[in-house]
Design a protein around this motif. Structure first.
Motif, PDB file in Angstrom:
ATOM      1  N   LYS A 101     -36.754 -35.466  17.671  1.00  0.00           N
ATOM      2  CA  LYS A 101     -35.353 -35.194  17.357  1.00  0.00           C
ATOM      3  C   LYS A 101     -35.093 -35.702  15.946  1.00  0.00           C
ATOM      4  O   LYS A 101     -36.009 -36.169  15.279  1.00  0.00           O
ATOM      5  CB  LYS A 101     -34.418 -35.924  18.339  1.00  0.00           C
ATOM      6  CG  LYS A 101     -34.459 -35.417  19.763  1.00  0.00           C
ATOM      7  CD  LYS A 101     -33.429 -36.153  20.608  1.00  0.00           C
ATOM      8  CE  LYS A 101     -33.436 -35.671  22.036  1.00  0.00           C
ATOM      9  NZ  LYS A 101     -32.376 -36.335  22.836  1.00  0.00           N
ATOM     10  N   ASN A 102     -33.839 -35.632  15.494  1.00  0.00           N
ATOM     11  CA  ASN A 102     -33.482 -36.165  14.181  1.00  0.00           C
ATOM     12  C   ASN A 102     -33.888 -37.633  14.085  1.00  0.00           C
ATOM     13  O   ASN A 102     -33.469 -38.445  14.912  1.00  0.00           O
ATOM     14  CB  ASN A 102     -31.971 -36.056  13.950  1.00  0.00           C
ATOM     15  CG  ASN A 102     -31.507 -34.634  13.856  1.00  0.00           C
ATOM     16  OD1 ASN A 102     -31.991 -33.881  13.028  1.00  0.00           O
ATOM     17  ND2 ASN A 102     -30.574 -34.260  14.715  1.00  0.00           N
ATOM     18  N   PHE A 103     -34.712 -37.958  13.112  1.00  0.00           N
ATOM     19  CA  PHE A 103     -35.251 -39.310  12.939  1.00  0.00           C
ATOM     20  C   PHE A 103     -35.402 -39.538  11.445  1.00  0.00           C
ATOM     21  O   PHE A 103     -36.183 -38.851  10.791  1.00  0.00           O
ATOM     22  CB  PHE A 103     -36.605 -39.412  13.643  1.00  0.00           C
ATOM     23  CG  PHE A 103     -37.156 -40.802  13.781  1.00  0.00           C
ATOM     24  CD1 PHE A 103     -37.300 -41.365  15.031  1.00  0.00           C
ATOM     25  CD2 PHE A 103     -37.556 -41.547  12.680  1.00  0.00           C
ATOM     26  CE1 PHE A 103     -37.836 -42.638  15.199  1.00  0.00           C
ATOM     27  CE2 PHE A 103     -38.077 -42.821  12.822  1.00  0.00           C
ATOM     28  CZ  PHE A 103     -38.220 -43.365  14.087  1.00  0.00           C
ATOM     29  N   CYS A 104     -34.651 -40.474  10.890  1.00  0.00           N
ATOM     30  CA  CYS A 104     -34.681 -40.720   9.450  1.00  0.00           C
ATOM     31  C   CYS A 104     -34.735 -42.207   9.147  1.00  0.00           C
ATOM     32  O   CYS A 104     -34.295 -43.027   9.937  1.00  0.00           O
ATOM     33  CB  CYS A 104     -33.445 -40.120   8.780  1.00  0.00           C
ATOM     34  SG  CYS A 104     -33.448 -38.333   8.741  1.00  0.00           S
ATOM     35  N   GLN A 105     -35.245 -42.500   7.958  1.00  0.00           N
ATOM     36  CA  GLN A 105     -35.306 -43.869   7.465  1.00  0.00           C
ATOM     37  C   GLN A 105     -34.360 -43.982   6.282  1.00  0.00           C
ATOM     38  O   GLN A 105     -34.272 -43.066   5.450  1.00  0.00           O
ATOM     39  CB  GLN A 105     -36.744 -44.191   7.041  1.00  0.00           C
ATOM     40  CG  GLN A 105     -36.992 -45.617   6.631  1.00  0.00           C
ATOM     41  CD  GLN A 105     -36.597 -45.924   5.202  1.00  0.00           C
ATOM     42  OE1 GLN A 105     -36.745 -45.098   4.319  1.00  0.00           O
ATOM     43  NE2 GLN A 105     -36.079 -47.108   4.975  1.00  0.00           N
ATOM     44  N   PHE A 106     -33.639 -45.106   6.211  1.00  0.00           N
ATOM     45  CA  PHE A 106     -32.678 -45.345   5.138  1.00  0.00           C
ATOM     46  C   PHE A 106     -32.856 -46.753   4.589  1.00  0.00           C
ATOM     47  O   PHE A 106     -33.271 -47.659   5.305  1.00  0.00           O
ATOM     48  CB  PHE A 106     -31.236 -45.188   5.656  1.00  0.00           C
ATOM     49  CG  PHE A 106     -30.963 -43.820   6.195  1.00  0.00           C
ATOM     50  CD1 PHE A 106     -30.585 -42.782   5.355  1.00  0.00           C
ATOM     51  CD2 PHE A 106     -31.121 -43.555   7.547  1.00  0.00           C
ATOM     52  CE1 PHE A 106     -30.365 -41.510   5.847  1.00  0.00           C
ATOM     53  CE2 PHE A 106     -30.901 -42.284   8.055  1.00  0.00           C
ATOM     54  CZ  PHE A 106     -30.514 -41.264   7.205  1.00  0.00           C
TER      55      PHE A 106
END
Length: 125
Positions: A101-106
């Motif tokens: 699914k939507n998976f992001c690093q910030f």
């Protein structure tokens, strides 16, 4: 913030459409932690889209297979990792392959929350 939980292995803060967790130093995040997470999700987000944000300020390990089960939570629409640690960024790339699914690093919490707002808006529209 709506409420906060001391999970023994970390802290989870509940907001209207997202959670923020900070795991304790040195732990290993295991698949069985999903049982605890599911109870909290069911209580606060029943049939409501939400995003999970983990603020990785401590050093700990994640069993990436945990994401196979976490991804099965229908109303969990996104997962964000907040860390500017290069090792965490590499780990996040591996973890992402297990989620689906939507998976992001910030680098900042502000960026993660802005992304969360976009993901939730898409889900509602």
């Amino acid at each position: 913030m709506i409420t906060s939980y001391d999970l023994g292995f970390g802290q989870m803060d509940i907001y209207d459409d997202y959670v923020i967790t900070i795991m304790n130093e040195g732990i290993i995040v295991l698949p069985e932690y999903n049982d605890i997470f599911l109870k909290i999700v069911d209580k606060h987000f029943k049939n409501k889209a939400f995003v999970y944000i983990t603020h990785r300020i401590n050093s700990y390990s994640v069993d990436p297979t945990i994401y196979l089960e976490t991804a099965k939570i229908n109303n969990l629409v996104g997962f964000a990792v907040v860390s500017n640690d290069p090792i965490q960024k590499m780990q996040t790339k591996l973890e992402k392959t297990f989620f689906g699914k939507n998976f992001c690093q910030f680098n900042t919490m502000q960026d993660a929350i802005h992304w969360k707002e976009e993901i939730i808006k898409k889900e509602i529209d």
